[in-house]
Design a protein around this motif. Sequence first.
Motif, PDB file in Angstrom:
ATOM      1  N   GLY A   1       0.821  -1.193   0.000  1.00 42.61           N
ATOM      2  CA  GLY A   1       0.000   0.000   0.000  1.00 42.61           C
ATOM      3  C   GLY A   1       0.859   1.249   0.000  1.00 42.61           C
ATOM      4  O   GLY A   1       2.089   1.196  -0.121  1.00 42.61           O
ATOM      5  N   LEU A   2       0.217   2.397   0.154  1.00 41.76           N
ATOM      6  CA  LEU A   2       0.946   3.659   0.222  1.00 41.76           C
ATOM      7  C   LEU A   2       1.779   3.714   1.497  1.00 41.76           C
ATOM      8  O   LEU A   2       1.345   3.268   2.557  1.00 41.76           O
ATOM      9  N   ILE A   3       2.981   4.222   1.386  1.00 44.20           N
ATOM     10  CA  ILE A   3       3.855   4.373   2.553  1.00 44.20           C
ATOM     11  C   ILE A   3       3.551   5.721   3.192  1.00 44.20           C
ATOM     12  O   ILE A   3       3.856   6.771   2.639  1.00 44.20           O
ATOM     13  N   VAL A   4       2.903   5.671   4.350  1.00 42.63           N
ATOM     14  CA  VAL A   4       2.541   6.892   5.077  1.00 42.63           C
ATOM     15  C   VAL A   4       3.160   6.803   6.467  1.00 42.63           C
ATOM     16  O   VAL A   4       2.640   6.123   7.343  1.00 42.63           O
ATOM     17  N   PRO A   5       4.285   7.443   6.696  1.00 45.71           N
ATOM     18  CA  PRO A   5       4.952   7.346   8.002  1.00 45.71           C
ATOM     19  C   PRO A   5       4.114   7.989   9.090  1.00 45.71           C
ATOM     20  O   PRO A   5       3.325   8.907   8.829  1.00 45.71           O
ATOM     21  N   PRO A   6       4.250   7.524  10.330  1.00 49.23           N
ATOM     22  CA  PRO A   6       3.496   8.128  11.439  1.00 49.23           C
ATOM     23  C   PRO A   6       3.991   9.536  11.729  1.00 49.23           C
ATOM     24  O   PRO A   6       5.103   9.910  11.323  1.00 49.23           O
ATOM     25  N   PRO A   7       3.194  10.325  12.416  1.00 47.41           N
ATOM     26  CA  PRO A   7       3.651  11.663  12.803  1.00 47.41           C
ATOM     27  C   PRO A   7       4.921  11.580  13.642  1.00 47.41           C
ATOM     28  O   PRO A   7       5.190  10.561  14.304  1.00 47.41           O
ATOM     29  N   ASP A   8       5.711  12.629  13.623  1.00 48.18           N
ATOM     30  CA  ASP A   8       6.965  12.658  14.383  1.00 48.18           C
ATOM     31  C   ASP A   8       6.708  12.377  15.858  1.00 48.18           C
ATOM     32  O   ASP A   8       5.758  12.904  16.458  1.00 48.18           O
ATOM     33  N   GLY A   9       7.572  11.532  16.420  1.00 48.08           N
ATOM     34  CA  GLY A   9       7.504  11.257  17.847  1.00 48.08           C
ATOM     35  C   GLY A   9       6.617  10.092  18.229  1.00 48.08           C
ATOM     36  O   GLY A   9       6.548   9.728  19.408  1.00 48.08           O
ATOM     37  N   TYR A  10       5.927   9.463  17.256  1.00 53.70           N
ATOM     38  CA  TYR A  10       5.008   8.358  17.558  1.00 53.70           C
ATOM     39  C   TYR A  10       5.658   7.019  17.235  1.00 53.70           C
ATOM     40  O   TYR A  10       6.273   6.851  16.181  1.00 53.70           O
TER      41      TYR A  10
END
Length: 422
Positions: free
Chosen positions: A49-58
Amino acid sequence: MKYFYLKIFLLFFSILVELNVYSQTRLAEIVENPEYSGGIYYSYHYSPGLIVPPPDGYQPFYISHYGRHGSRYHTSEEAYIRPLVMLRKVGKLGKLMPKGQEVLAKIEALAMDAHLRYGDLSPRGVQEQRGIAERMVVNYPEIFLTDNDRKCYIECHSTLVPRCILSMAAFCERIKEFNPAIVTTRYASSRDLDYMANCQAMQSLGNEPDRIADSICRTILRPERLMKTLMTDWKYIDDPQDLMLRLHTLASIVQDVNHLGITPFYDIFTNEELYELWKCENIRRYLQMGPSVRFGDSLISDAKPLLRNIIETSQDVIDGKLNLSASFRFGHDSYLMPLLALLNIKGAADRVANLHDLNKHWSVEKVSPMAANIQFIFFRNSHTGEVRVRILHNEHDVELPLSGGPYYPWDKLKNYCESLYQ
């Protein structure tokens, strides 16, 4: 700055394209991949699927999951025997064409291998579950670590059906191969059936969804060409449409028992016939288990206890009342489809009044192939303590009628889910 906005636009456009393709099946797809026409018998195929990194710090810390069992044999002997009896009868009369003899031989092999294995998990089903588990560990390694005296506890629940229990076993085995120090607890108990698979609505509906689906299929399918391809005289076949449907069902199961090495026999159908057969399968499963206008309310309501269990167990983990790294549940399409509809997941929840238009809105092989699954991946910000949740359906991000995705704020998601089952 322009480059930043361009990336956001491209990401948004990619999501829209993916969701649009997800929600419907076209003739061109069936032509390219006839296995799609198998509907609930479509074996699980992973696509990134699409690579969507988590928000910073999570960082990920917990997974909650419900999965359908992996690929299986047909659940009844009748699925094999009825078409066999019809073709054998014509064969004994010397009326089978060469293509009919070829199909009969393949069905004989399928039936012989399936004898007393009806509904059992197939070797392909084992590999599907192992693959899903492996990607989970690879994608979220932090959840499964046992370094520095960290304990990793996983709790698993299955229905009492052997293919679900063996799916659970294959899934857990693969995880423990990565890290034998992980502690897994596995249950297959009647105590869990009230939220795992009680299917009260399906039982109360009886054969009514099938009756409606059969009446529609009678207006769609034209078996004459197929009969002429298989036999020189088909007056001995009492119900050619029924035989056409049953032959397609057997052709579809070949992908789920690919260890046999039997060449698929979708070639007995034209592309247009396969598409019509898919439409029939799609309508049938939509009425049986989906969010149809006529039956959907009661079916969807059956999934409320499952969603409650997912949300309440997750809250206990977040609050520290449960020391769990993952909760895995193994059941059936009859619960997964209503759960997806209850959540109003785009592509899985449309209420379609005109069933002849269903192909534009809902595709059963995309909603619930073999080993279909939904995953709630929990992430925590170590500085603020805030929790966000990424929801995957068949390892792809879902779109909810809720802002904040694909990493939904837990409080917002929890309130939304509670509104659905209270």
